[in-house]
Design a protein around this motif. Structure first.
Motif, mmCIF file in Angstrom:
data_model
loop_
_atom_site.group_PDB
_atom_site.id
_atom_site.type_symbol
_atom_site.label_atom_id
_atom_site.label_comp_id
_atom_site.label_asym_id
_atom_site.label_seq_id
_atom_site.Cartn_x
_atom_site.Cartn_y
_atom_site.Cartn_z
ATOM 1 N N VAL A 46 0.731 -1.298 0.064
ATOM 2 C CA VAL A 46 -0.015 -0.042 0.207
ATOM 3 C C VAL A 46 0.841 1.263 0.017
ATOM 4 O O VAL A 46 1.917 1.349 0.952
ATOM 5 N N LEU A 47 0.745 1.994 -1.068
ATOM 6 C CA LEU A 47 1.508 3.316 -1.194
ATOM 7 C C LEU A 47 0.832 4.556 -0.613
ATOM 8 O O LEU A 47 -0.501 4.419 -0.238
ATOM 9 N N SER A 48 1.213 5.689 -0.840
ATOM 10 C CA SER A 48 0.702 6.828 -0.431
ATOM 11 C C SER A 48 -0.608 7.010 -1.130
ATOM 12 O O SER A 48 -0.764 6.781 -2.644
ATOM 13 N N GLY A 49 -1.709 7.820 -0.548
ATOM 14 C CA GLY A 49 -2.802 8.251 -1.294
ATOM 15 C C GLY A 49 -3.839 6.829 -1.468
ATOM 16 O O GLY A 49 -4.742 6.957 -2.386
ATOM 17 N N ALA A 136 1.355 2.078 -16.755
ATOM 18 C CA ALA A 136 2.214 1.889 -15.345
ATOM 19 C C ALA A 136 2.199 3.249 -14.866
ATOM 20 O O ALA A 136 2.440 4.210 -15.457
ATOM 21 N N PRO A 137 1.997 3.404 -13.499
ATOM 22 C CA PRO A 137 1.999 4.640 -12.982
ATOM 23 C C PRO A 137 3.603 5.020 -12.683
ATOM 24 O O PRO A 137 4.268 4.231 -12.431
ATOM 25 N N PRO A 138 3.630 6.450 -12.616
ATOM 26 C CA PRO A 138 4.993 6.776 -12.281
ATOM 27 C C PRO A 138 5.378 6.087 -10.905
ATOM 28 O O PRO A 138 4.758 6.357 -10.133
ATOM 29 N N ALA A 139 6.984 6.443 -10.838
ATOM 30 C CA ALA A 139 7.170 5.813 -9.505
ATOM 31 C C ALA A 139 6.975 6.838 -8.418
ATOM 32 O O ALA A 139 7.332 8.092 -8.604
ATOM 33 N N PRO A 140 6.381 6.740 -7.387
ATOM 34 C CA PRO A 140 5.950 7.578 -6.291
ATOM 35 C C PRO A 140 7.389 8.267 -5.924
ATOM 36 O O PRO A 140 8.165 7.622 -5.811
ATOM 37 N N PRO A 141 7.357 9.564 -5.587
ATOM 38 C CA PRO A 141 8.597 10.242 -5.222
ATOM 39 C C PRO A 141 9.105 9.491 -3.834
ATOM 40 O O PRO A 141 8.093 9.453 -2.936
ATOM 41 N N GLY A 142 10.340 9.588 -3.559
ATOM 42 C CA GLY A 142 10.887 8.921 -2.316
ATOM 43 C C GLY A 142 10.675 7.456 -2.137
ATOM 44 O O GLY A 142 10.770 7.062 -0.841
#
Length: 268
Positions: A46-49, A136-142
């Motif tokens: 699970v990522l941000s958002g 494909a979504p962009p890699a989340p920052p950080g």
């Protein structure tokens, strides 16, 4: 028709009707497909958002006998497996860094009938290719680099040799069925107890010397289906794992003795 059912239809187109001969005692592609789905689910992050990231590179490791047994269809099989996983990931709403890929690899140490599945998050191309489930979504920052995920080892299936037929009870709507792998024999589940075994008293008779007279009980109650081992000699496996009692989901693979049955809902 579900994801696994569509995969199995395409598999029939590749291999034809010779399942019992081709996969008897060896790794069955349907079990690889199920293990890949489970790996995508169990290794998601699970990522941000609230976004959910799934592995996009799946490595299936096979012993030499099983690898050679699948060699004739290996390239097409890897592509079909990738399509199946991509469809599952898209259906579940997961995201990936790149295209969905499945790679078949050989390991001289693995015994016949056992395979390993490992999911990885990767943004580089490798192995067999298939179209991605979604952009494909962009890699989340950080987001820190993700290490390879632990592998999942499961057992393989075996098949029986019964003649094709449909076994049901008169007047009952087909809602839950057990399908014997290979010939496609369908057994309609009755509410309550459905005993699987070799004996004449079994509700679902399997002429298999590896099956006990009363081997397992598949219980249907209120739309829930549970399989329970009845103290059998050789045990009951669900998706390659030995179980004493387990609730079944559509597409689960039950192995008892040398026989393999697939649980299906709505008669599909």
């Amino acid at each position: 028709m579900g994801v696994l059912q569509r995969f199995e239809r395409r598999l029939e187109g590749m291999v034809g009707l010779a399942f019992a001969r081709v996969f008897k005692g060896k790794v069955h592609p349907a079990e690889i497909a199920h293990a890949l789905q489970r790996e995508a689910d169990e290794q998601r992050s699970v990522l941000s958002g609230g976004r959910v990231l799934s592995p996009n590179l799946f490595v299936v490791t096979l012993g030499p006998v099983d690898f050679d047994n699948l060699a004739e269809w290996s390239e097409q099989l890897a592509a079909e497996l990738a399509d199946m996983v991509a469809e599952h990931i898209e259906t579940e709403g997961y995201q990936t860094f790149g295209e969905i890929q499945v790679r078949l690899e050989r390991d001289e140490e693995l015994r016949t009938g056992v395979f390993e599945v490992a999911g990885h998050v990767s943004d580089t191309g490798a192995g067999q290719r298939a179209e991605p489930a979604a952009a494909a979504p962009p890699a989340p920052p950080g987001l820190p680099p993700l290490p390879p995920l632990p592998s999942l080892r499961v057992g393989a299936t075996d098949t029986g040799a019964q003649e094709p037929s449909i076994v049901g009870r008169r007047g009952q709507r087909v809602a839950h069925v057990l399908v014997v792998d290979g010939p496609g024999t369908k057994h309609v589940l009755e509410p309550g107890s459905n005993v699987l075994g070799r004996g004449t008293e079994a509700d679902v008779r399997l002429p298999d010397t590896g099956v006990s007279r009363k081997h397992a009980d598949v219980q249907l109650s209120g739309g829930t289906v549970v399989v329970e081992d009845l103290g059998s000699t050789n045990g009951t496996l669900v998706n390659g794992r030995r179980v004493a009692r387990q609730e079944l989901a559509d597409g689960d693979v039950i192995r008892i003795g040398h026989s393999v049955l697939v649980y299906r809902q709505d008669g599909t």
